[in-house]
Design an enzyme around this catalytic site. Sequence first.
Site, PDB file in Angstrom:
ATOM      1  N   HIS A  26      43.038 -71.210  28.364  1.00 30.22           N
ATOM      2  CA  HIS A  26      42.234 -72.310  27.810  1.00 30.22           C
ATOM      3  C   HIS A  26      40.757 -72.119  28.166  1.00 30.22           C
ATOM      4  O   HIS A  26      39.867 -72.307  27.326  1.00 30.22           O
ATOM      5  CB  HIS A  26      42.645 -73.660  28.411  1.00 30.22           C
ATOM      6  CG  HIS A  26      44.015 -74.141  28.046  1.00 30.22           C
ATOM      7  ND1 HIS A  26      44.922 -74.552  28.990  1.00 30.22           N
ATOM      8  CD2 HIS A  26      44.613 -74.309  26.849  1.00 30.22           C
ATOM      9  CE1 HIS A  26      46.022 -74.959  28.391  1.00 30.22           C
ATOM     10  NE2 HIS A  26      45.865 -74.818  27.077  1.00 30.22           N
ATOM     11  N   LYS A  50      57.160 -87.230  28.136  1.00 32.56           N
ATOM     12  CA  LYS A  50      57.947 -87.606  29.316  1.00 32.56           C
ATOM     13  C   LYS A  50      57.876 -86.532  30.402  1.00 32.56           C
ATOM     14  O   LYS A  50      58.029 -86.813  31.570  1.00 32.56           O
ATOM     15  CB  LYS A  50      59.402 -87.838  28.902  1.00 32.56           C
ATOM     16  CG  LYS A  50      59.700 -89.287  28.569  1.00 32.56           C
ATOM     17  CD  LYS A  50      61.180 -89.559  28.509  1.00 32.56           C
ATOM     18  CE  LYS A  50      61.709 -89.166  27.149  1.00 32.56           C
ATOM     19  NZ  LYS A  50      63.129 -89.304  26.953  1.00 32.56           N
ATOM     20  N   ARG A  99      47.476 -67.599  20.039  1.00 30.65           N
ATOM     21  CA  ARG A  99      48.085 -66.561  20.888  1.00 30.65           C
ATOM     22  C   ARG A  99      48.917 -65.575  20.077  1.00 30.65           C
ATOM     23  O   ARG A  99      48.834 -64.381  20.256  1.00 30.65           O
ATOM     24  CB  ARG A  99      48.963 -67.206  21.964  1.00 30.65           C
ATOM     25  CG  ARG A  99      48.172 -67.884  23.053  1.00 30.65           C
ATOM     26  CD  ARG A  99      49.038 -68.745  23.905  1.00 30.65           C
ATOM     27  NE  ARG A  99      49.702 -69.755  23.075  1.00 30.65           N
ATOM     28  CZ  ARG A  99      50.513 -70.681  23.531  1.00 30.65           C
ATOM     29  NH1 ARG A  99      50.799 -70.730  24.806  1.00 30.65           N
ATOM     30  NH2 ARG A  99      51.055 -71.564  22.719  1.00 30.65           N
ATOM     31  N   SER A 136      50.729 -73.648  29.215  1.00 28.78           N
ATOM     32  CA  SER A 136      50.897 -74.674  30.249  1.00 28.78           C
ATOM     33  C   SER A 136      52.372 -74.944  30.505  1.00 28.78           C
ATOM     34  O   SER A 136      52.788 -75.148  31.647  1.00 28.78           O
ATOM     35  CB  SER A 136      50.207 -75.971  29.823  1.00 28.78           C
ATOM     36  OG  SER A 136      48.833 -75.774  29.678  1.00 28.78           O
TER      37      SER A 136
END
Length: 173
Positions: A26, A50, A99, A136
């Site tokens: 990032h 969540k 990517r 991530s």
Amino acid sequence: MSAEQPVRPPRRAVCPGSFDPVTHGHLDIIERTAQLFDEVVVAVGTNMSKNALFTPPERVEMLTEAVRRWEGVTVTQFSGLLVDFCAAHDISAIVKGLRFVSDFDHELQMAQMNKKLTGVDTVFLPTAAQWSYVSSSLVREVATLGGSVDQFLPPEIAARTTQRVRRRAAERP
Ligand code: PNS
């Protein structure tokens, strides 16, 4: 008499994302965006999943520290439509890192939808080859299963990520 230079407004771009947590991949995209535009707004989406590891304010705090070295880069939260955020902040381009080819399908669809909604354009930057496999979600998984994430994140963020997954594991019944 010298010819008057036309004054053009600053070109402002947004780098939107979840950044849960922000990775070197990032940061590479943000740095390159800062080289292409006068101002960059890094916008942290607040649609909480969540499985989120960090709250949006925590992500903003970590990002703010990570981008401090680059001039013209600011960090904020956003909710709702990205195109509305762009309109409210005079942002003329959305910048996304790609990517793999498989990223392109969904990103192209969103770029075309955003263009149709308000006319805002999207610029795709190829992710640096050295970070192309980093995401991530994989970083969260590696950390959760006890692996080191030091290579993929700035040191302070790696430490917070490891600490957070350990706390989560300890809280789990
Ligand atoms: O890092 P991510 O999870 O890929 O980031 C996704 C994000 C926040 C950039 C994306 O979900 C988004 O743009 N959300 C805003 C909602 C919106 O505008 N939806 C319509 C997209 S065409």
